[in-house]
Scaffold this active site. Structure first.
Site, PDB file in Angstrom:
ATOM      1  N   PRO A 186      34.382  34.715  39.455  1.00  0.00           N
ATOM      2  CA  PRO A 186      34.804  33.510  38.724  1.00  0.00           C
ATOM      3  C   PRO A 186      36.174  33.061  39.229  1.00  0.00           C
ATOM      4  O   PRO A 186      37.151  33.783  39.049  1.00  0.00           O
ATOM      5  CB  PRO A 186      34.886  33.960  37.267  1.00  0.00           C
ATOM      6  CG  PRO A 186      34.453  35.378  37.240  1.00  0.00           C
ATOM      7  CD  PRO A 186      34.350  35.906  38.620  1.00  0.00           C
ATOM      8  N   ASP A 215      40.255  35.927  41.397  1.00  0.00           N
ATOM      9  CA  ASP A 215      39.001  36.390  40.800  1.00  0.00           C
ATOM     10  C   ASP A 215      39.317  36.772  39.359  1.00  0.00           C
ATOM     11  O   ASP A 215      39.969  37.777  39.098  1.00  0.00           O
ATOM     12  CB  ASP A 215      38.488  37.604  41.604  1.00  0.00           C
ATOM     13  CG  ASP A 215      37.187  38.179  41.050  1.00  0.00           C
ATOM     14  OD1 ASP A 215      36.572  38.997  41.757  1.00  0.00           O
ATOM     15  OD2 ASP A 215      36.798  37.823  39.921  1.00  0.00           O
ATOM     16  N   HIS A 216      38.868  35.950  38.435  1.00  0.00           N
ATOM     17  CA  HIS A 216      39.282  36.129  37.041  1.00  0.00           C
ATOM     18  C   HIS A 216      38.706  37.382  36.391  1.00  0.00           C
ATOM     19  O   HIS A 216      39.089  37.758  35.290  1.00  0.00           O
ATOM     20  CB  HIS A 216      38.911  34.883  36.224  1.00  0.00           C
ATOM     21  CG  HIS A 216      39.861  34.610  35.092  1.00  0.00           C
ATOM     22  ND1 HIS A 216      40.543  35.591  34.410  1.00  0.00           N
ATOM     23  CD2 HIS A 216      40.265  33.430  34.545  1.00  0.00           C
ATOM     24  CE1 HIS A 216      41.298  35.048  33.481  1.00  0.00           C
ATOM     25  NE2 HIS A 216      41.162  33.735  33.532  1.00  0.00           N
ATOM     26  N   ARG A 217      37.773  38.038  37.083  1.00  0.00           N
ATOM     27  CA  ARG A 217      37.272  39.306  36.543  1.00  0.00           C
ATOM     28  C   ARG A 217      38.372  40.351  36.573  1.00  0.00           C
ATOM     29  O   ARG A 217      38.417  41.257  35.744  1.00  0.00           O
ATOM     30  CB  ARG A 217      36.079  39.816  37.372  1.00  0.00           C
ATOM     31  CG  ARG A 217      34.868  38.928  37.308  1.00  0.00           C
ATOM     32  CD  ARG A 217      33.767  39.445  38.199  1.00  0.00           C
ATOM     33  NE  ARG A 217      34.222  39.611  39.577  1.00  0.00           N
ATOM     34  CZ  ARG A 217      33.479  40.144  40.554  1.00  0.00           C
ATOM     35  NH1 ARG A 217      32.275  40.568  40.293  1.00  0.00           N
ATOM     36  NH2 ARG A 217      33.945  40.242  41.777  1.00  0.00           N
ATOM     37  N   VAL A 218      39.244  40.242  37.593  1.00  0.00           N
ATOM     38  CA  VAL A 218      40.249  41.279  37.824  1.00  0.00           C
ATOM     39  C   VAL A 218      41.645  40.773  37.503  1.00  0.00           C
ATOM     40  O   VAL A 218      42.478  41.486  36.954  1.00  0.00           O
ATOM     41  CB  VAL A 218      40.181  41.755  39.305  1.00  0.00           C
ATOM     42  CG1 VAL A 218      41.246  42.803  39.586  1.00  0.00           C
ATOM     43  CG2 VAL A 218      38.789  42.311  39.616  1.00  0.00           C
TER      44      VAL A 218
END
Lengths: 530, 475
Positions: free
Chosen positions: A326, A502-505
Site C-alpha cells: 500500500p 510501504d504503509h504496511r511497514v
C-alpha cells in the site's frame, strides 16, 4: 480407489482458511456437492462441497486448524475406474487404444489448478511422471511451465516443495533416481537481500542441448541459448529447459528494469530503480486484484506493438509492487542554496582527483544519515517469515540510462564513504553500465532506492517502491523557485522531494520525520560532516 | 502334501515365460528379489515361438522372393523359388537363437527356472506338474505371484485345430509346403499378414470376414491402402460372411462353407483353411478360484494400473490381463508389476501405445485418431504427407500410403499418428516418442531429419499440420 481432496482456493487471494467444522466423519457416504466442511477465511465463512460420490476415508485436518490452500484435508474412497486395466478393450487384438484413462484422478471443479485440457489429459514425459509418483505429486494439479503447458521436472519438484501433497501410503521414501538436479528455483525475494533469483550471468557455452521449442522460446525472449545457465547435463552437454530460459530472461530483465518514467541521460540522474529482481523468474506476478484482461477494440490506423519483453517485465514489477505494498507518497521541498554553493566550491577539488562532483553524493549522504535515525525506512518485509528485517547495510540503488535500457547500479556502504568517493564510485558504475561491462553483483542488494526524475524536469511525483524495499525517494529538479522568507517572496534554489512508503511497514509519521531530517541535512550540508 | 512332492519357497513366482513373464522375472531379479519362473512349453512364449517373430521371418522372406520376381521395372529379372522346408529351418534357427537368449538372460540374472504347468493351490501356493510320464510335481510357496500365461488362438464351431486341414496361425507358421489354395477366416491383423505371406508364395488366397472391411478398428483410408495392395497380390475378399463349416471336397481338397446374416450360403474350394478370428486368454489352466483371483466373462484377469489383481499379492500381465494384447504392452506391464513387487511406486501411465500391422504395406499407429481426439474434447488439427511425394519412398518401389499426424490445435501437442506405407512399423516410433514426451508439432517439425529417408515424411506431416509444409500443398 482413493481420491485426495485439497483445500480449494476459497476466495480471491486467500491463502489459508480455518477449518471451523467437519460435517462428515470417516465411513460416511457422501454425494457430489454435499457439504463436507465449513472453512472460515478472513473474508467469509465458506462451505466446502465434496467433488466425489464415495465414502469418507480420512479427515486430515482438525477443527480449528488453519490450513493452507492446496493442503489435502480429506480423502475419499471412490468406486474406481482405476480398477480396470487402464487401457480400454478394443474390438480386436490389433486395435490400440492408448490408455487415456490414466491414473490421474479427475480433480474436482474446485481445484483451481487442474490441468485445463480435455479428457483430463496431462502432458508430461515419463521421467516426470515417475518423479511425480515418487514425490506423491498429483500431476493433474500441477501447472506446467513448458511449451503448451507441458509439465517439467522442475514443476513437479516445485509442487512437491510447496504443495504438501501427501505421499502415497506404502510408497517408498522419495528416491533420487536420475542424478539430475532439478531446475533450481529460488524462493521469492528472501528479505535478506532482495536479490534476483534467476542467474543473470551469461554462461557463454559453445554448445547447448535444448528442444526446438525451447530454442524458439529463447529467440522470442531475446536471449542466446548458449548463455542460459543450467545445472542439467545430458550426455555430457549442458541441457536447457524452457524454465531455464524463462528464469534467465527474467533475470536479465530484472537487471535492466527501472522506473519507466525515469529516462535520463544525465549521469548523475537516477531513475526509479527497479533492478534487483524481486519477483522470481519462476513465479509469475499475480496481483491480489487480478482483473480480467481487457480487450481494446481501438480503431483503424492504430499501431499495435506487442506488450512483452522488457516493457512487460517492467510492467509486471510495477504491478507487483503497487498491488502488494500500500503506497503513500509524502511531498516536501528543501531550500538548497547552501548546497548549491558548497558543490560549486568543492567541484574543482574533486576534478583535481579526476572526479566529476554532482549533487547526488550529497543527497546520498543525507539519505543514509537519515536512514540511520529512522531504520524502518531501510527495512524489508519478509512476508514468508512474517518478519520485518532491519537492514544493517546502506546500499543505494541509482538508475542509469544506457543503450541497452535502464540499469540500476548499486552504490554500497554509502555510510562509510565521503562525497568524492561516492562520486567516483557512481561515475565508475555509470561508465561500466553504459559499456555493458557491469557485473550482476553490482546491480544487486540495494536497501533503499533513489529516483531522479528531475533530470528531465518537473517537481513532484509518486514513485513506485522498488519492492520488497519499503521506501523510495524521488528527486525533482533543483531550480530557482519563489520562496517566502520573513514575509518576502524571494528566489531560492529548491529541491522538491517525493517519498513513497510501504504503509504496511512504515507510517506517515516516520515518512514525515525522515523527510524533515533529509531536508535539514540538505539545507545545512555542513551537518553531513558530523 | 502328496508323497513324492517337493515343496520349495520363493519370494516371487512368475507363471509363463513369454514377453510379459520373462521380462518381469528378469527385472524382479535385478531388484534383488528371489524369483522363480515357471514355463510349460518354450521360453519366449507365443511371441518368440509362434507369433511375432516367426511371422516376421516369413513376411520378410516371402516379400524378398516376391519383390525379386516382380522388379522388372527396376531392370531386375528373376524367378525365385521358395523352398518351404529351407525357409522353415531358417525361421527355426532365428527362433532358437532368441529363445536360447531368453533362457540365458534369465539364468544370468539369477532367475530360478522351473519347467511345468502351474496351478494354484491357494493364494500363496502353486503346484507345478512336470511334463512327461513319471516326472512328478512340486509345490512352490510364494509371497507374490505374477500371472503371465498369455493367450491362444480362438477356435470357432465347426473348425477344430485338431483337424488336419484347419490351421491356426501357429500351424500356418510351421507348414513345410505351400498350399495351392487357402481360405482365411478373419481379416484382422493376423489374417491379413498371413494372407499376404501366402499370396506372395503363389497361393490362391480367399479371405472371408464377417464385418464389412479388412482390419476392423483402423480408419477407412488406412485399411484401404492395405486392402488395395492385397487385391493387387490376388487376394480375394468376401465380406459379411461367417465361416460355417468345412468338409472334404471332390478334388482331394476341402470345401469351406460360409453364411451371411441373411442366411445366404457360399462355398469356396481350398486345400487348407486358416482360422484367425482373435485370441483368448489362457486362464482356465490355472485354478484361479483356488487363489481367489477373479476374471471377466471372457476369462481375462482384471487388474489395476499397477497390474494388481483383486488379490493383493497376485499380479497379472500381458494377454491374460486383457486388451491391448500386444507383446510390448505385456513387457511394459511385466516391468511395472516387478517394480511394484519390489516396493517401488511404479504404475502403468504411458500415454502412447504404438501398434503395428506387418501387412504390405505396413501400418503403424499410436495415440488418437482425429475422431478420437474430437471425442476426447480436443480441437484437433491434422497434417499428412503422402509417400508418393517422398523421394526415398519412390526409390523403394513402394510409395503407397502416408504419414498422418493428429495434434491439438490450441497447444500444438501431438496426440497421435497413423502411418501406412513402407517401414510404418519403424516410423511410428518417432510419433510414439512425440506423444509420450508431450512434444508439439513444432518440436517434431523443427527437428532435423536425415535426407533422403522415409522419416522425413513425419516432419513434413507436422509442417503440413502447421500450414507450412514445403513438399506438399498445405490444407
Amino acid at each position: 480407489m482413493i481420491e485426495e481432496f485439497k483445500l480449494p482456493d476459497v476466495g480471491e487471494g486467500v491463502a489459508e482458511g480455518e477449518l471451523v467444522e467437519w460435517h462428515v466423519e470417516p465411513g460416511d457416504t457422501v454425494t457430489e456437492d454435499q457439504v463436507v466442511a465449513e472453512v472460515e477465511t478472513d473474508k467469509a465463512l465458506v462451505e466446502v462441497p465434496s467433488p466425489y460420490n464415495g465414502t469418507v476415508k480420512e479427515l486430515l485436518a482438525e477443527e480449528g486448524e488453519v490450513v493452507p490452500v492446496g493442503n489435502v484435508i480429506i480423502t475419499f474412497e471412490v468406486p474406481g475406474e482405476g480398477d480396470e486395466e487402464a487401457a480400454a478393450g478394443a474390438a480386436d487384438a490389433e486395435a490400440e487404444p492408448a490408455p487415456d484413462a490414466d491414473a490421474e484422478p479427475d480433480e474436482g471443479e474446485d481445484e483451481t489448478e487442474a490441468a485445463d485440457t480435455p479428457d483430463a489429459r496431462v502432458f508430461a514425459p515419463p521421467s516426470v511422471r515417475r518423479l511425480a509418483r515418487e514425490l506423491g505429486v498429483d500431476l493433474a494439479a500441477v501447472d506446467g511451465s513448458g511449451p503448451g503447458g507441458r509439465i517439467t521436472e522442475g514443476d513437479v519438484r516445485t509442487s512437491a516443495d510447496t504443495g504438501d501433497d501427501a505421499a502415497d501410503e506404502g510408497g517408498p521414501a522419495a528416491v533420487t533416481f536420475s542424478g539430475r538436479s532439478a531446475t533450481s528455483r529460488g524462493d521469492a525475494g528472501d528479505g535478506e537481500t532482495g536479490e534476483a533469483v534467476g542467474e543473470s550471468t551469461p554462461a557463454g557455452r559453445s554448445q547447448t542441448l535444448a528442444a526446438p521449442a525451447t530454442r524458439k522460446l529463447a529467440q522470442e525472449e531475446g536471449v542466446d541459448i548458449d548463455d542460459v545457465p543450467t545445472d542439467e547435463e545430458r550426455e555430457g552437454a549442458a541441457f536447457v529447459a524452457p524454465d531455464d530460459v524463462r528464469a534467465y530472461a527474467e533475470a536479465q530483465r530484472a537487471a535492466q528494469e527501472a522506473d519507466a518514467t525515469a529516462v535520463t541521460a544525465d549521469a548523475e540522474a537516477s531513475g526509479d530503480a527497479d533492478s534487483t529482481g524481486t519477483a522470481t523468474a519462476a513465479e509469475p506476478v499475480e496481483p491480489a486484484e487480478a482483473a480480467e484482461p481487457v480487450s481494446v477494440a481501438g480503431s483503424e490506423g492504430d499501431e499495435r506493438v506487442p506488450y512483452r519483453g522488457v516493457r512487460r517485465a517492467i510492467g509486471e514489477q510495477m504491478q507487483r509492487s503497487k498491488y502488494t505494498a500500500p503506497h503513500v507518497s509524502h511531498h516536501d521541498t528543501a531550500v538548497v542554496d547552501d548546497l548549491v554553493a558548497l558543490r560549486a566550491e568543492l567541484k574543482p577539488h574533486a576534478e583535481e582527483q579526476g572526479v566529476s562532483l554532482t549533487y547526488m553524493p550529497f543527497v546520498m549522504a543525507a539519505v543514509v544519515k537519515a536512514l540511520k535515525e529512522f531504520p524502518v525506512l531501510n527495512a524489508v518485509l519478509d512476508e514468508e517469515a512474517e518478519e520485518i528485517v532491519y537492514r544493517k547495510e546502506y546500499n543505494l540503488g541509482v538508475a542509469v540510462a544506457t543503450d541497452a535500457g535502464l540499469m540500476v547500479p548499486v552504490v554500497r556502504d554509502v555510510d562509510r564513504k565521503g562525497a568524492v568517493e561516492l562520486a567516483s564510485d557512481l561515475g565508475g558504475l555509470v561508465e561500466r553500465a553504459r559499456d555493458r561491462d557491469i557485473s550482476r553483483a553490482e546491480m544487486q542488494g540495494s536497501t533503499f532506492t533513489l529516483t531522479n526524475f528531475g533530470a528531465i524536469g518537473g517537481e513532484y511525483a509518486t514513485p513506485i517502491i522498488n519492492y520488497p524495499e519499503v521506501a523510495i525517494l524521488g528527486l525533482g529538479a533543483i531550480e530557482q523557485r519563489p520562496v517566502v522568507e520573513d514575509g518576502e517572496v524571494v528566489a531560492r534554489h529548491t529541491l522538491p522531494l517525493s517519498l513513497s512508503i510501504d504503509h504496511r511497514v512504515v507510517d506517515g509519521a516516520d515518512a514525515g520525520q525522515f523527510t524533515n531530517r533529509v531536508i535539514e541535512l540538505l539545507e545545512n550540508p555542513r551537518l553531513l560532516l558530523l | 502334501m502328496v508323497v513324492g512332492d517337493i515343496s520349495t519357497g520363493t519370494e516371487l513366482l512368475v507363471i509363463g515365460a513369454g514377453p510379459g513373464g520373462y521380462v518381469a522375472a528378469i527385472r524382479a531379479a535385478q531388484k534383488g528379489i528371489d524369483t522363480t519362473l515357471v514355463e510349460r512349453d518354450a521360453y519366449g512364449g507365443t511371441c518368440l515361438n509362434h507369433g511375432c517373430i516367426p511371422s516376421k521371418a516369413y513376411i520378410t522372406a516371402t516379400d524378398l522372393a516376391h519383390r525379386a520376381g516382380h522388379a522388372e521395372e527396376m531392370g531386375i529379372h528373376a524367378d525365385p523359388v521358395v523352398d518351404m522346408a529351407g525357409l522353415r529351418d531358417w525361421k527355426d534357427g532365428v527362433v532358437g537363437q532368441l529363445t536360447g537368449g531368453v533362457e540365458k538372460l534369465c539364468k544370468a540374472n539369477g532367475v530360478n527356472l522351473v519347467e511345468g504347468t502351474a496351478r494354484f493351490d491357494s493364494p500363496t501356493k502353486v503346484r507345478v506338474a512336470h511334463g512327461g510320464e513319471g516326472q512328478g510335481s512340486e509345490s512352490i510357496e510364494f509371497e507374490h505371484c505374477i500371472v503371465a500365461t498369455g493367450s491362444r488362438p480362438i477356435e470357432i464351431p465347426g473348425f477344430s485345430y485338431g483337424d488336419d486341414p484347419v490351421l491356426s496361425s501357429r500351424d500356418a507358421l510351421a507348414l513345410d509346403s505351400v498350399p495351392d489354395r487357402l481360405v482365411v477366416v478373419g481379416a484382422g491383423y493376423i489374417g491379413m499378414e498371413l494372407s499376404t505371406v501366402f499370396a506372395k508364395l503363389g497361393t490362391d488366397v480367399t479371405v472371408v470376414e464377417m464385418l464389412d472391411d479388412v482390419l476392423p478398428g483402423y480408419e477407412d483410408d488406412v485399411a484401404r491402402v492395405v486392402r488395395t495392395r492385397a487385391e493387387e497380390l490376388g487376394v480375394e475378399f468376401h465380406f459379411g460372411e461367417g465361416a460355417a463349416e468345412w468338409r472334404d471336397g471332390n478334388d482331394g481338397g476341402i470345401v469351406v462353407a460360409t453364411e451371411t446374416e441373411d442366411g445366404e450360403t457360399s462355398e469356396y474350394d481350398a486345400d487348407k483353411v486358416l482360422v484367425a478370428v482373435g485370441r483368448a486368454p489362457v486362464s482356465d489352466t490355472l485354478d484361479l478360484d483356488a487363489a481367489g483371483v477373479e476374471t471377466d466373462d471372457k476369462g481375462f484377469i482384471g487388474t489395476d494400473d499397477q497390474c494388481r489383481t483383486n488379490v493383493d499379492s497376485i499380479f497379472a500381465v500381458g494377454d491374460v490381463a486383457g486388451e491391448p494384447m500386444l507383446a510390448h504392452v505385456g513387457s511394459k506391464e511385466g516391468i511395472v508389476a516387478a517394480e511394484v513387487v519390489a516396493g517401488e511406486p511404479a504404475a502403468l501411465d504411458y500415454q502412447a501405445c504404438p501398434a503395428a500391422v506387418f501387412t504390405d504395406p505396413e501400418i503403424g499407429t499410436v495415440g488418437m485418431t482425429e475422431a478420437e481426439a474430437e471425442e476426447a474434447g480436443f480441437d484437433p488439427v491434422v497434417g499428412q504427407m503422402p509417400f508418393n511425394a517422398s523421394g526415398r519412398a519412390l526409390t523403394t518401389g513402394h510409395a503407397n500410403g502416408f504419414v498422418r499426424v493428429v495434434a491439438d490445435e490450441a497447444t500444438g501437442f501431438v496426440l497421435g499418428g497413423q502411418v501406412v506405407g513402407p517401414e510404418a512399423s519403424e516410423l511410428v516410433a518417432e510419433l510414439a516418442l512425440a506423444v509420450e514426451m508431450g512434444a508439439t508439432l513444432e518440436d517434431v517439425a523443427a527437428t532435423v531429419h536425415t535426407h533422403p529417408t522415409l522419416a522425413e515424411a513425419t516432419m513434413e506431416a507436422c509442417e503440413n499440420a502447421l500450414g507450412q509444409a514445403i513438399h506438399t500443398l498445405n490444407r
